[in-house]
Design an enzyme around this catalytic site. Structure first.
Site, short mmCIF file in Angstrom:
data_model
loop_
_atom_site.label_atom_id
_atom_site.label_comp_id
_atom_site.label_asym_id
_atom_site.label_seq_id
_atom_site.Cartn_x
_atom_site.Cartn_y
_atom_site.Cartn_z
N TYR A 1 -21.15 -13.27 -10.25
CA TYR A 1 -21.68 -14.03 -9.85
C TYR A 1 -22.11 -14.59 -8.99
CZ TYR A 1 -19.79 -15.16 -14.73
OH TYR A 1 -19.53 -15.22 -16.61
N LYS B 1 -14.43 -2.02 -16.14
CA LYS B 1 -15.08 -1.26 -16.87
C LYS B 1 -15.72 -0.50 -16.00
CE LYS B 1 -17.55 -0.98 -20.45
NZ LYS B 1 -16.80 -0.55 -21.79
N ASP C 1 -13.72 -4.26 -22.55
CA ASP C 1 -13.40 -4.07 -24.22
C ASP C 1 -12.25 -3.62 -24.90
OD1 ASP C 1 -13.90 -1.79 -22.87
OD2 ASP C 1 -14.97 -0.94 -24.66
N ASP D 1 -13.82 -14.51 -17.05
CA ASP D 1 -14.96 -16.07 -18.02
C ASP D 1 -14.33 -16.67 -19.13
OD1 ASP D 1 -16.11 -17.49 -18.05
OD2 ASP D 1 -17.98 -17.62 -17.88
N ASP E 1 -11.85 -18.24 -22.13
CA ASP E 1 -11.86 -18.47 -23.62
C ASP E 1 -11.24 -17.94 -24.70
OD1 ASP E 1 -13.70 -20.10 -21.83
OD2 ASP E 1 -15.61 -19.54 -23.87
#
Ligand code: ATP
Length: 351
Positions: free
Chosen positions: A135, A186, A219, A243, A247
């Site tokens: 971001y 990742k 993942d 992020d 959630d």
């Protein structure tokens, strides 16, 4: 008597409702606890953006710097593209004030049901890198509208930025009973920035021999959160990964409506910002049923940051007593209103 200047920025949608409730609760608490909270409201929101063409007026950020903390609701409106509202209001504050550590605790509060069978084992803090990564805003578009149009969105990982967030996460893990830190990555598929992210994690780990560590691909960590929640404690992840994971953490703890977050400037050079994780939630705006618990928990994090640990603890106890009593808003399966929850918390504070 200590006095703190708090900038309240309710923003859009249910942000307005939950920040009003949060201010009321904080005022009740300050009266009982012997410190002063001096609130100033800022009407920086999407309605005013549509009228004026800006979210933050000239000099606004400079003024915000003079506060001890920022109490933020939500930003986002149906008639403003999300990337405009986010980059117009929330991100200039997070980035401009170098709030590089985004801290998101997740726990199943008493009386709240997790969608997981073993959800009672959730007690996590997700630490999100909040200043760069995916971001960073680095990229561009060329040949707009043509068949050969190109857009890039370049992730930025700097040694300084990665090192400080890992160090922050290690210090947080060290302060918790289980002293366990999981690094999410990742680096199998993304072989530059993410590899640097991993390398620096292991460098910083040398300074924290008492913290147990492990590494998980982003993942794979989603399945671990669902299937083996008790194996996680503090989780450190990039801006995008955290992020998403936070959630998930919020949903697994019962509802987005109870999940808090702190955008911290750990050096305290600029004020930190405290906000519920949820957004404007237009589907329930104006109905008086927004769950204010996320905002109250956020307020407790703000008090902790200001050094009012006893008041923070008192607020958390009141929150837990209310959730345990079964007084729940519809997102948690009840039929209580924002007002009823707020009044119940204030009654406990004033007891
Ligand atoms: P944004 O893009 O601003 O994050 P969104 O609409 O994608 O917004 P939210 O606003 O967070 O996401 O809402 C997602 C869902 O969760 C909605 O159905 C909303 O009603 C529900 N929700 C979010 N916050 C609360 C809350 N405090 N109380 C009750 N329900 C909530």
């Amino acid at each position: 008597m200590s006095a703190y200047k708090i900038a309240a920025v309710p923003g859009d949608g249910i942000g307005v409702e939950v920040i009003a409730a949060g201010v009321e609760v904080l005022q009740a608490l300050s009266k009982k606890s012997g410190f002063e909270l001096d609130f100033k409201h800022f009407d920086w929101n999407s309605d005013n953006y549509l009228k004026n063409g800006y979210y933050i007026p000239e000099g606004g950020l400079e003024e915000l710097k003079t506060f001890d903390a920022i109490f933020f609701g939500a930003v986002g409106a149906l008639n403003v593209p999300d990337h405009i509202s986010l980059w117009g209001l929330r991100l200039p504050i997070c980035q401009g004030f170098d709030q590089y550590a985004n801290v998101r605790p997740a726990r199943v509060l008493p009386g709240v049901k997790s969608p997981l069978l073993n959800g009672d084992q959730i007690d996590w803090v997700v630490v999100r890198e909040n200043s760069e990564g995916e971001y960073s805003g680095n990229g561009g578009r060329v040949h707009r509208g043509l068949p050969e149009e190109v857009a890039t969105e370049v992730s930025v990982f700097t040694r300084a930025g990665v090192e400080r967030i890992h160090r922050f996460a290690f210090e947080l893990a060290q302060s918790r009973p289980r002293k366990h830190l999981t690094m999410v990555t990742k680096s199998n598929a993304q072989r530059h920035g993410m590899v640097l992210w991993d390398e620096i994690f292991y460098e910083v780990a040398k300074d924290f021999p008492d913290v147990k560590i492990d590494k998980e691909l982003v993942d794979a960590v989603t399945t671990r959160m669902v299937l083996k929640p008790s194996t996680l404690d503090v989780i450190v992840a990039t801006n995008l990964h955290a992020d998403i994971l936070s959630d998930l953490a919020a949903a697994l703890s019962g509802s987005l409506g109870i999940a808090p977050t702190a955008n911290l400037n750990p050096s305290r050079k600029f004020p930190s910002m405290f906000e519920p994780i949820h957004g404007s939630a237009f589907d329930i705006t104006g109905k008086g049923v927004a769950n204010p618990i996320a905002t109250f928990w956020t307020a407790a994090m703000m008090l902790e940051h200001l050094g009012e640990a006893a008041a923070a603890k008192q607020l958390m106890s009141a929150i837990e007593a209310v959730t345990e009593s079964g007084l729940h808003t519809p997102d948690l399966g009840g039929n209580a209103t924002t007002r009823q929850i707020t009044e119940a918390i204030i009654a406990l504070i004033n007891r």
